[in-house]
Design an enzyme around this catalytic site. Structure first.
Site, short mmCIF file in Angstrom:
data_model
loop_
_atom_site.label_atom_id
_atom_site.label_comp_id
_atom_site.label_asym_id
_atom_site.label_seq_id
_atom_site.Cartn_x
_atom_site.Cartn_y
_atom_site.Cartn_z
N GLU A 1 0.82 -1.20 0.00
CA GLU A 1 0.00 0.00 0.00
C GLU A 1 0.86 1.26 0.00
OE1 GLU A 1 -3.00 -0.17 -0.64
OE2 GLU A 1 -3.48 -2.26 -0.22
N CYS B 1 -7.07 -1.61 8.18
CA CYS B 1 -5.75 -1.69 7.54
C CYS B 1 -5.28 -0.29 7.15
CB CYS B 1 -5.82 -2.61 6.33
SG CYS B 1 -6.06 -4.35 6.76
N HIS C 1 -1.07 -5.75 2.19
CA HIS C 1 -2.28 -6.56 2.19
C HIS C 1 -1.97 -7.92 1.59
CE1 HIS C 1 -5.39 -3.19 2.69
NE2 HIS C 1 -5.78 -4.15 3.49
#
Length: 214
Positions: free
Chosen positions: A83, A146, A170
């Site tokens: 991410e 998250c 992730h």
């Protein structure tokens, strides 16, 4: 070795979509490995929005890590997702383990709109791909816990002026999760825990190498 860098890795535990979370399972496998080039600190995180800020703050100030990496599951992911950005937003499609939901609330009132991850995601993704595991850079960490972990950790690192490289990965469902969900007629993607763990280790080792220690 007193000069070893400290690496803190967090992984979320069970919640509504995963009674056994692959993020926590990967964390356990990482913990069982030998880490001679760093001090490895694993932290399993409850899926509770209210717990994130104090937990991360304590981990950062206690361990003052060189690397802070979060792990979480993305139910429809077909690849490892590094991410790139955390946004200041809580908007839950599923309540957390305290039964709390949010509809566009800020993580930090008056905080920056977003923070970019400071791990070298381009190099990390390339190294994971080179090992034969599908991986991508993602600019959409969602608006659940998250994303909250990524935004909160980057915010606190900035607030405390720490020299900590930070990111979030992730992972997909593991095959046993997919097999269970398939009973409902839906078959989401999955990845073996072995490949997920290899990818997470590569992310850590690549990050250490870029610090000049691996």
């Amino acid at each position: 070795m007193a000069d070893r860098h400290t690496v803190v890795v967090t992984g979320y535990g069970p919640w509504a979509k995963t009674r056994t979370n692959p993020a926590a399972q990967v964390l356990q496998r990482l913990e069982a490995m030998s880490w001679t080039n760093c001090r490895f600190v694993p932290i399993e995180v409850p899926v509770r929005s209210a717990a994130i800020m104090p937990l991360v703050n304590d981990a950062l100030l206690t361990h003052r890590p060189s690397i802070f990496l979060g792990l979480g599951v993305a139910p429809n992911a077909a690849a490892i997702r590094a991410e790139m950005v955390g946004i200041n937003c809580l908007d839950f499609d599923v309540a957390d383990n305290d039964g709390l939901s949010f509809d566009g609330a800020g993580i930090v009132e008056g905080g920056d709109a977003a923070y970019f991850a400071t791990l070298a995601n381009q190099e990390i993704v390339a190294a994971i791909q080179e090992a034969g595991v599908p991986a991508i850079r993602s600019y959409a960490a969602g608006t659940h816990l998250c994303n909250q972990m990524l935004y909160t950790s980057l915010h606190l690192i900035a607030q405390h002026k720490l020299d900590t490289r930070c990111g979030f990965i992730h992972v997909p469902y593991a095959p046993d999760h997919t097999a269970e969900i398939a009973k409902t007629g839906c078959v989401p993607p999955s990845m073996s825990l072995t490949d997920m763990t290899m990818a997470a280790r590569i992310a850590i080792e690549r990050s250490l190498a870029l610090l000049g220690t691996a």
